[in-house]
Write an enzyme that holds these catalytic residues in place. Structure first.
Site, short mmCIF file in Angstrom:
data_model
loop_
_atom_site.label_atom_id
_atom_site.label_comp_id
_atom_site.label_asym_id
_atom_site.label_seq_id
_atom_site.Cartn_x
_atom_site.Cartn_y
_atom_site.Cartn_z
CD GLU A 1 -2.68 -7.00 5.09
OE1 GLU A 1 -3.34 -6.14 5.42
OE2 GLU A 1 -2.13 -6.91 3.88
CG ASN B 1 -8.08 1.54 2.96
OD1 ASN B 1 -8.64 2.42 2.41
ND2 ASN B 1 -7.56 1.55 4.12
CB CYS C 1 -1.04 0.04 1.35
SG CYS C 1 -2.45 0.97 0.83
CG LEU C 2 2.47 5.23 2.64
CD1 LEU C 2 1.85 6.22 1.57
CD2 LEU C 2 2.36 5.71 3.99
CG HIS D 1 -3.91 -4.05 2.53
ND1 HIS D 1 -3.37 -3.83 3.55
CD2 HIS D 1 -4.40 -3.03 1.92
CE1 HIS D 1 -3.03 -2.38 3.74
NE2 HIS D 1 -3.54 -2.00 2.77
#
Length: 376
Positions: free
Chosen positions: A351, A308, A266-267, A349
């Site tokens: 996980e 997300n 993500c980030l 993600h």
């Protein structure tokens, strides 16, 4: 108690509060998960956002101590069609309204979440406010327009780790490091340095399951300290805000990729993209939910993923980096790897605690990459 939602373009919906008196604002986004509301609420990547759940009934299985992704609620507000106030689940320790009140976060129900989602899909995510105090749409819109936009906001300092910690016994544990960053590893797995920009706890759980021993550190943990720590690889976590604002973190990642095998989610993926010469751009309404199709270009396999994020990496003109995954809804980049350096990352993600689990192989793939780099 009556409540009002107003977006920056004047779109207005009425509802009611299920957490008491409030007035707050943030970027309004929607997420498509049918379950996982507790994971959403405690995901630090939602900091500064008001989250609308598209599934109509929320809160029916209450709140479980096992489903926390961090120690507190991070989103600015929670917007639902209907909140269940009497949950039924043997693991539940409290109802959703009490959970939000515990962390002073407002909840609004009774609004038309289908209309709100459709409006955001057509017009894009935008600033908004909810209030039980100001019920004049024009007056509330003025307050909305005074808020900052998500683009250009650095939100990492509000959620990132402030000091190093280890993850064992299924929880964060305080640890002591030498002044130079040296650390006495416990020997439970492959030593891995985790930069915590607002990490989800399930990432740390999955890293342990994949055979790593994670040591989480603040974003300003220097490259020299990283080298002195004794870590064999570096992991960059998820987090909120505009990645382009993190100039110091990007410069640090640029140093790290010259010394370690590096991966990110993500980030973390976005910071790697910047460090390797790419850029990031704002998505119209973001990817939020657990049903996004992603194609692994290295195998041709299609994965259903949990996502997300409101920004995505653009690699135009970056010749030494290749795409490994793409989003099949809009063809945006979902994964990359460097052609010569031991660097890989993904936007989604793998996980995801509430599922799906199609991408969990990536933790093993990174462990393999570390092994290949060590043997080179």
């Amino acid at each position: 108690m009556k409540a009002l939602l107003v977006l920056e373009d004047g779109f207005t919906l009425e509802g009611k509060s299920f957490t008491g008196d409030f007035e707050t604002g943030g970027e309004v986004i929607f997420t498509t998960g049918m379950t996982g509301y507790q994971e959403v609420l405690t995901d630090p990547s939602y900091y500064g956002q008001m989250v609308c759940m598209t599934y109509p009934l929320v809160g029916n299985y209450g709140i479980s101590e096992a489903d926390m992704e961090s120690a507190r609620v991070h989103c600015s507000a929670f917007l639902v069609k209907e909140c269940c106030k009497q949950p039924s689940n043997w693991q539940s320790v409290m109802a959703l309204p009490a959970f939000l009140q515990k962390f002073d976060r407002p909840g609004m129900e009774g609004l038309d979440t289908r209309a709100l989602t459709r409006h955001l899909r057509i017009n894009g995510a935008m600033r908004g406010m909810i209030s039980t105090r100001e019920l004049n749409p024009a007056a509330l819109k003025e307050k909305v327009l005074a808020q900052p936009t998500m683009k250009g906001r650095n939100l990492v300092p509000f959620v990132a780790a402030q000091e190093p910690y280890a993850w064992f016994d299924n929880q964060p544990q305080k640890v002591a490091l030498g002044a130079d960053g040296a650390y006495a590893w416990r020997g439970t797995g492959l030593p891995l340095l985790v930069y915590d920009y607002g990490i989800k706890w399930n990432i740390l759980r999955r890293l342990c399951e994949a055979g790593f021993e994670p040591l989480a550190v603040p974003p300003n943990f220097s490259a020299a300290q990283a080298k002195a720590s004794g870590a064999k690889g570096v992991f960059l976590s998820n987090g909120p805000g505009d990645p382009a604002t993190l100039t110091a973190e990007i410069a640090l990642v640029r140093e790290l990729v010259g010394s370690f095998p590096v991966t990110g989610i993500c980030l973390g993926h976005q910071l790697i993209g910047h460090a390797l010469g790419g850029t990031t751009d704002k998505l119209k309404f973001g990817h939020h939910g657990c049903n996004h199709p992603v194609k692994d270009l290295t195998t041709g396999r299609i994965e259903i993923s949990s996502q997300n994020h409101g920004f995505h990496v653009v690699l135009d003109g970056v010749n030494d980096v290749e795409a490994t995954h793409i989003n099949l809804n809009d063809n945006t980049l979902e994964g990359l790897r460097h052609k010569t350096l031991p660097v890989m990352s993904v936007q989604y993600h793998p996980e995801a605690a509430a599922g799906p689990r199609d991408g969990q192989y990536l933790f093993g793939r990174f462990r393999q990459l570390i092994g290949e780099a060590a043997g080179a």
